[in-house]
Design a protein around this motif. Sequence first.
Motif, mmCIF file in Angstrom:
data_model
loop_
_atom_site.group_PDB
_atom_site.id
_atom_site.type_symbol
_atom_site.label_atom_id
_atom_site.label_comp_id
_atom_site.label_asym_id
_atom_site.label_seq_id
_atom_site.Cartn_x
_atom_site.Cartn_y
_atom_site.Cartn_z
ATOM 1 N N HIS A 1 -25.982 -6.073 -67.827
ATOM 2 C CA HIS A 1 -25.421 -7.026 -68.611
ATOM 3 C C HIS A 1 -24.720 -5.778 -69.680
ATOM 4 C CE1 HIS A 1 -24.553 -9.656 -71.965
ATOM 5 N NE2 HIS A 1 -24.182 -10.373 -71.068
ATOM 6 N N TYR B 1 -28.166 -4.099 -70.937
ATOM 7 C CA TYR B 1 -29.598 -4.312 -70.258
ATOM 8 C C TYR B 1 -29.375 -4.211 -68.858
ATOM 9 C CZ TYR B 1 -30.925 -6.226 -74.961
ATOM 10 O OH TYR B 1 -31.031 -6.478 -76.340
ATOM 11 N N SER C 1 -31.411 -5.922 -66.167
ATOM 12 C CA SER C 1 -32.483 -6.841 -65.876
ATOM 13 C C SER C 1 -33.353 -7.230 -66.784
ATOM 14 C CB SER C 1 -33.279 -6.639 -64.667
ATOM 15 O OG SER C 1 -32.225 -6.423 -63.331
ATOM 16 N N GLY C 2 -32.768 -7.294 -67.911
ATOM 17 C CA GLY C 2 -33.222 -7.587 -69.228
ATOM 18 C C GLY C 2 -34.046 -6.563 -70.072
ATOM 19 N N GLU D 1 -24.160 -11.154 -66.249
ATOM 20 C CA GLU D 1 -24.834 -10.125 -65.862
ATOM 21 C C GLU D 1 -24.042 -9.652 -64.450
ATOM 22 O OE1 GLU D 1 -29.058 -10.123 -64.427
ATOM 23 O OE2 GLU D 1 -29.212 -9.773 -66.408
#
Length: 133
Positions: free
Chosen positions: A25, A59, A61-62, A19
């Motif tokens: 990411h 993504y 932060s997820g 990331e």
Amino acid sequence: MSDGIILSTGMGAQVPLVENRHGYHAAPMVDLTVGPRIEVTDWMALSLSYSCLYQGRGYWSGVPDPNTGYTLQGFQASLPIHFENGLFIIPSVYRAFDVNVRDEGDTFELDWIFTLSVEVPMGGAPPHSPQEE
């Protein structure tokens, strides 16, 4: 194949491992091209190819990025022109005929793409053609 015609294939992949500092990411990507290359003269060829590209999900932060995750299919035609000093000028046209995005992403809509590439040798002797050997 026959004299002056070869089958050209290519495959590439990008697999981001980490990331970035902003929490992004990037999406993995895989591409494939295949098609004939026809030698028109000793200094010019015609390349025709089918291409397919798959992009996975990126993504933040997820959280899934809605503007990632697509498949694309299209055709490309290019006319590489080779000069004696090793320089290549390559005009190309690309037409996407199938683009599928996931969810409600608004990444892009493709139509015709025109490009002009220039390859410049950076030292050494220019490549020799098979006719020179």
